[in-house]
Scaffold this active site. Structure first.
Site, PDB file in Angstrom:
ATOM      1  N   PRO A  61      60.816 109.185  26.596  1.00  0.00           N
ATOM      2  CA  PRO A  61      60.579 108.128  25.617  1.00  0.00           C
ATOM      3  C   PRO A  61      60.135 106.800  26.233  1.00  0.00           C
ATOM      4  CG  PRO A  61      62.932 108.542  25.884  1.00  0.00           C
ATOM      5  CD  PRO A  61      62.212 109.654  26.584  1.00  0.00           C
ATOM      6  N   ASN A  62      59.211 106.177  25.557  1.00  0.00           N
ATOM      7  CA  ASN A  62      58.691 104.841  25.883  1.00  0.00           C
ATOM      8  C   ASN A  62      57.780 104.810  27.110  1.00  0.00           C
ATOM      9  OD1 ASN A  62      60.032 103.402  23.725  1.00  0.00           O
ATOM     10  ND2 ASN A  62      61.931 103.833  24.823  1.00  0.00           N
TER      11      ASN A  62
ATOM     12  N   ARG B 264      54.534  97.713  28.746  1.00  0.00           N
ATOM     13  CA  ARG B 264      55.975  97.568  28.548  1.00  0.00           C
ATOM     14  C   ARG B 264      56.604  96.855  29.753  1.00  0.00           C
ATOM     15  NH1 ARG B 264      59.891 102.727  29.726  1.00  0.00           N
ATOM     16  NH2 ARG B 264      61.777 101.824  28.839  1.00  0.00           N
TER      17      ARG B 264
ATOM     18  N   TYR C 297      58.087  97.579  35.165  1.00  0.00           N
ATOM     19  CA  TYR C 297      57.378  98.860  35.280  1.00  0.00           C
ATOM     20  C   TYR C 297      55.951  98.741  35.803  1.00  0.00           C
ATOM     21  CZ  TYR C 297      61.346 100.518  32.550  1.00  0.00           C
ATOM     22  OH  TYR C 297      62.610 100.817  32.114  1.00  0.00           O
TER      23      TYR C 297
ATOM     24  N   ASN D   5      60.487 112.441  34.326  1.00  0.00           N
ATOM     25  CA  ASN D   5      61.033 111.114  34.109  1.00  0.00           C
ATOM     26  C   ASN D   5      61.504 111.121  32.663  1.00  0.00           C
ATOM     27  OD1 ASN D   5      61.697 108.489  33.648  1.00  0.00           O
ATOM     28  ND2 ASN D   5      59.833 107.604  34.506  1.00  0.00           N
TER      29      ASN D   5
ATOM     30  N   ALA E 113      65.095 106.876  29.042  1.00  0.00           N
ATOM     31  CA  ALA E 113      66.479 106.577  28.670  1.00  0.00           C
ATOM     32  C   ALA E 113      67.321 107.842  28.455  1.00  0.00           C
ATOM     33  CB  ALA E 113      66.499 105.718  27.405  1.00  0.00           C
TER      34      ALA E 113
ATOM     35  N   HIS F 288      70.056 108.988  30.880  1.00  0.00           N
ATOM     36  CA  HIS F 288      71.410 108.433  30.887  1.00  0.00           C
ATOM     37  C   HIS F 288      72.254 108.927  29.714  1.00  0.00           C
ATOM     38  CE1 HIS F 288      69.207 105.925  33.619  1.00  0.00           C
ATOM     39  NE2 HIS F 288      68.503 105.368  32.651  1.00  0.00           N
TER      40      HIS F 288
ATOM     41  N   ASP G  98      71.035 120.621  30.001  1.00  0.00           N
ATOM     42  CA  ASP G  98      71.271 122.035  29.712  1.00  0.00           C
ATOM     43  C   ASP G  98      69.959 122.823  29.675  1.00  0.00           C
ATOM     44  OD1 ASP G  98      73.964 121.556  29.580  1.00  0.00           O
ATOM     45  OD2 ASP G  98      74.133 121.735  27.402  1.00  0.00           O
TER      46      ASP G  98
ATOM     47  N   GLU H  24      63.603 114.451  39.751  1.00  0.00           N
ATOM     48  CA  GLU H  24      63.762 113.387  38.756  1.00  0.00           C
ATOM     49  C   GLU H  24      63.055 112.140  39.295  1.00  0.00           C
ATOM     50  OE1 GLU H  24      67.950 112.656  38.079  1.00  0.00           O
ATOM     51  OE2 GLU H  24      67.553 110.662  37.249  1.00  0.00           O
TER      52      GLU H  24
ATOM     53  N   HIS I  99      61.957 108.009  38.580  1.00  0.00           N
ATOM     54  CA  HIS I  99      62.014 106.764  37.811  1.00  0.00           C
ATOM     55  C   HIS I  99      61.073 105.759  38.444  1.00  0.00           C
ATOM     56  CE1 HIS I  99      65.366 108.246  35.523  1.00  0.00           C
ATOM     57  NE2 HIS I  99      65.886 108.669  36.658  1.00  0.00           N
TER      58      HIS I  99
ATOM     59  N   SER J 210      61.152 102.501  38.009  1.00  0.00           N
ATOM     60  CA  SER J 210      61.947 101.371  38.487  1.00  0.00           C
ATOM     61  C   SER J 210      63.125 101.880  39.318  1.00  0.00           C
ATOM     62  CB  SER J 210      62.481 100.566  37.290  1.00  0.00           C
ATOM     63  OG  SER J 210      63.421 101.345  36.549  1.00  0.00           O
TER      64      SER J 210
ATOM     65  N   ARG K 216      69.503  97.908  38.464  1.00  0.00           N
ATOM     66  CA  ARG K 216      69.477  97.433  37.089  1.00  0.00           C
ATOM     67  C   ARG K 216      70.864  97.559  36.441  1.00  0.00           C
ATOM     68  NH1 ARG K 216      64.498 100.049  34.216  1.00  0.00           N
ATOM     69  NH2 ARG K 216      65.021  98.395  32.722  1.00  0.00           N
TER      70      ARG K 216
ATOM     71  N   ARG L 131      72.407 102.386  33.644  1.00  0.00           N
ATOM     72  CA  ARG L 131      71.285 103.165  34.194  1.00  0.00           C
ATOM     73  C   ARG L 131      71.650 103.854  35.511  1.00  0.00           C
ATOM     74  NH1 ARG L 131      66.922 101.401  30.930  1.00  0.00           N
ATOM     75  NH2 ARG L 131      67.247  99.255  30.273  1.00  0.00           N
TER      76      ARG L 131
HETATM   77  C1  DQA Z   1      62.987 104.748  33.655  1.00  0.00           C
HETATM   78  C2  DQA Z   1      64.356 104.080  33.814  1.00  0.00           C
HETATM   79  C3  DQA Z   1      65.213 104.279  32.573  1.00  0.00           C
HETATM   80  O1  DQA Z   1      66.460 103.649  32.732  1.00  0.00           O
HETATM   81  C4  DQA Z   1      64.535 103.697  31.356  1.00  0.00           C
HETATM   82  O2  DQA Z   1      65.287 103.937  30.205  1.00  0.00           O
HETATM   83  C5  DQA Z   1      63.132 104.156  31.207  1.00  0.00           C
HETATM   84  C6  DQA Z   1      62.291 104.294  32.386  1.00  0.00           C
HETATM   85  C7  DQA Z   1      62.053 104.441  34.845  1.00  0.00           C
HETATM   86  O3  DQA Z   1      61.039 105.130  34.967  1.00  0.00           O
HETATM   87  O4  DQA Z   1      62.303 103.515  35.609  1.00  0.00           O
HETATM   88  O5  DQA Z   1      62.651 104.348  30.097  1.00  0.00           O
HETATM   89  O6  DQA Z   1      63.188 106.145  33.605  1.00  0.00           O
END
Ligand code: DQA
Length: 144
Positions: A11-12, A19, A24, A76, A79, A82, A89, A100, A102, A104, A109, A113
């Site tokens: 998401p996002n 953003r 980021y 990735n 959110a 977390h 699962d 995995e 990220h 950032s 942070r 997170r």
């Molecule tokens: C993220 C870090 C997460 O905490 C956050 O919710 C994101 C992006 C990152 O790529 O740094 O949406 O996964």
């Protein structure tokens, strides 16, 4: 046959580039995916990228990966990292090795997170390298 690698953005992450650029950066998700496609050609692997803002869609895509020949996943989960036992699962259910990523450094942070439902089952975790983290993960996956 080329190794099949799935890159999943949660998401996002469709908002990358606009953003919170101080967190980021300015690179868009389209640019990330383009770079991965380019690198995949160089490495001789087959990469598929996908993004969803919906937990269930991400679960569905991971489940499909279990029977469509995907050999490695780069995720990735945004959110959902977390919060999502369901994604954890799903990844455990298909038993496909994953890294995995990220963008950032989540450890610099907010404390919420710092916990990930995915990390302890991942082959590895990359955080804080910006978009290069995806590239590093792809190079690793190709050599895995
Ligand atoms: C993220 C870090 C997460 O905490 C956050 O919710 C994101 C992006 C990152 O790529 O740094 O949406 O996964």
């Amino acid at each position: 046959m080329a190794q099949r690698i799935l890159v999943l953005h949660g998401p996002n992450l469709n908002l990358l580039g606009t953003r919170e650029p101080q967190v980021y950066g300015n690179v868009t998700l389209a640019q990330v995916d383009e770079r991965l496609a380019e690198l995949a050609r160089t490495l001789g692997v087959a990469v598929e990228t996908g993004q969803s803002n919906h937990e269930g869609e991400l679960v569905d895509r991971i489940q499909r990966a279990g029977h469509d020949g995907v050999q490695f996943i780069i995720i990735n989960a945004g959110a959902y990292t977390h919060t999502s036992v369901a994604l954890r699962d799903a990844l455990a259910g298909v038993a496909i090795p994953y890294v995995e990523v990220h963008v950032s450094n989540v450890y610099k942070r907010e404390p919420f997170r710092h916990h990930s439902y995915l990390s302890d089952q991942a082959v590895g975790v990359i955080a804080g390298l910006g978009p290069f983290g995806y590239e590093a993960a792809l190079r690793f996956a190709a050599a895995y």
